[in-house]
Design a protein around this motif. Structure first.
Motif, PDB file in Angstrom:
ATOM      1  N   GLY A 181       9.221  -7.934  -9.357  1.00 19.12           N
ATOM      2  CA  GLY A 181       9.957  -7.357  -8.242  1.00 19.12           C
ATOM      3  C   GLY A 181      10.984  -8.338  -7.707  1.00 19.12           C
ATOM      4  O   GLY A 181      10.994  -9.521  -8.051  1.00 19.12           O
ATOM      5  N   HIS A 232       5.673  -1.111  -4.838  1.00 19.46           N
ATOM      6  CA  HIS A 232       5.894  -1.973  -5.999  1.00 19.46           C
ATOM      7  C   HIS A 232       4.609  -2.707  -6.386  1.00 19.46           C
ATOM      8  O   HIS A 232       4.288  -2.825  -7.572  1.00 19.46           O
ATOM      9  N   LEU A 239      14.737   0.409  -6.524  1.00 19.34           N
ATOM     10  CA  LEU A 239      13.596   0.917  -7.263  1.00 19.34           C
ATOM     11  C   LEU A 239      13.339   2.362  -6.867  1.00 19.34           C
ATOM     12  O   LEU A 239      13.119   2.663  -5.717  1.00 19.34           O
ATOM     13  N   ARG A 254       8.148   3.702 -10.362  1.00 18.08           N
ATOM     14  CA  ARG A 254       7.235   2.570 -10.355  1.00 18.08           C
ATOM     15  C   ARG A 254       7.598   1.622 -11.495  1.00 18.08           C
ATOM     16  O   ARG A 254       8.566   0.889 -11.398  1.00 18.08           O
ATOM     17  N   ALA A 276      13.198  -3.879  -9.499  1.00 18.11           N
ATOM     18  CA  ALA A 276      12.137  -4.289 -10.425  1.00 18.11           C
ATOM     19  C   ALA A 276      12.647  -4.367 -11.853  1.00 18.11           C
ATOM     20  O   ALA A 276      13.618  -3.702 -12.225  1.00 18.11           O
TER      21      ALA A 276
END
Length: 342
Positions: free
Chosen positions: A234, A335, A20, A23, A225
């Motif tokens: 996630g 996350h 990730l 966001r 994610a």
């Protein structure tokens, strides 16, 4: 303990999800509990275990290594109680009592509090409290720069970090405390442990040592994610590698935490981990935020310690907590912020 051999292993392939980097906008597709097997094992079995939690509560359950944290400052004195002047003359052995306490914030770093209660009518200026216990090596002493008076009729907590585990410590761990005052007096105390913290800590320490002698468990290295049905899902990976070729190792269950809620379940039950071999086996654990209130992350103490249920040679072990390293912990927090829309 009689150990049996482990089933033969076969090679497999799998693609690892990329990390990730933002966001909500940059996501990748992950399958629920997708097996990323560098080398899996032929046999599988249905996971079966009872949930255990690990907190400061005494007994065989590990704190869920969930009682409210202990106050770490000062207990309230009766209304109108006088503080008195500093204690003059020799410190009597019964002037202080000692207890062993542990809060949620202490648990992860293997720290306990030596709680000293002043039974006299004058302050006792404590420089250090030193703990010796059969569950840990050596004598451990509170920070001498944090010495302070214990007011009459009240208590203060003096934190000490436990030494290396001693396994086993026996049915009833023993301990002693030596208090040193600011004027150089020393008094030896036999601390009470009303919540059984020392026995619990010893069970947890020794179970973890036994499990880690047989299998290496790793989280990470990254959170990934995927946007799915309006939710940012996630994922963490957990990798298990058997290090004792004579051991039969099975991971029957992985519990969620206050911050990590297994997707569409109360726990993860990865069948790929129920029979392990010496080559690494990796599975993906998908999750949603367990809580979306910002203070749950800001004040987090236990949310990144993942409880793992392991069976060795057919015998279920006390729950072992897999700790997220600092970089991964930060990704988990980021996350949750993205998934909760902060």
């Amino acid at each position: 303990m009689h150990r049996r051999g482990i089933p033969g292993c076969r090679r497999g392939r799998g693609g690892a999800p990329r990390a990730l980097r933002g966001r909500a906008g940059r996501a990748v597709t992950l399958g629920l509990l997708t097996v990323l097997t560098l080398a899996g094992c032929g046999a599988t079995g249905e996971p079966a275990s009872t949930a255990e939690a690990r907190d400061q509560v005494a007994g065989s359950q590990a704190p869920s290594r969930s009682a409210a944290p202990e106050p770490s400052a000062v207990a309230s004195a009766p209304s109108g109680a006088a503080t008195g002047s500093a204690l003059a003359g020799p410190l009597e052995p019964d002037a202080l009592t000692a207890e062993i306490r542990q809060s949620r914030s202490d648990w992860g770093v293997r720290r306990v509090q030596v709680r000293l209660r002043n039974k006299t009518d004058a302050p006792v200026d404590v420089a250090t409290a030193a703990l010796t216990t059969s569950i840990a090596a050596g004598r451990v002493t509170s920070d001498p720069t944090r010495g302070r008076p214990v007011p009459p009729g009240r208590y203060r907590d003096f934190p000490v970090n436990l030494g290396a585990p001693v396994c086993p410590a026996g049915e009833a761990p023993s301990s002693s405390v030596v208090v040193r005052t600011a004027d150089g007096q020393e008094v030896a105390l036999s601390p009470e442990d009303p919540q059984g913290h020392l026995a619990r800590i010893n069970r947890e320490d020794c179970a973890e040592r036994q499990v880690r002698d047989a299998v290496r468990l790793e989280l990470g290295p990254d959170v990934t994610a995927e946007e799915r049905d309006g939710r940012l899902v996630g994922a963490l990976t957990i990798t298990a590698t058997v290090t004792d070729a004579q051991a039969e190792v099975s991971i029957t269950r992985v519990d969620g935490t206050v911050l990590l809620s297994p997707l569409d379940a109360t726990a993860w039950s990865p069948t790929a981990l129920t029979t392990l071999c010496t080559a690494p086996t990796t599975v993906v654990l998908e999750f949603l935020p367990g809580r979306c209130d910002p203070h749950a992350v800001a004040e987090d103490k236990r949310g990144t310690f993942v409880p793992v249920h392991v069976t060795l040679d057919g015998e279920p072990q006390p729950v072992v907590h897999l700790t997220a390293p600092d970089p991964l912990r930060g990704q988990i927090y980021d996350h949750i912020a993205a998934a909760c829309g902060w």
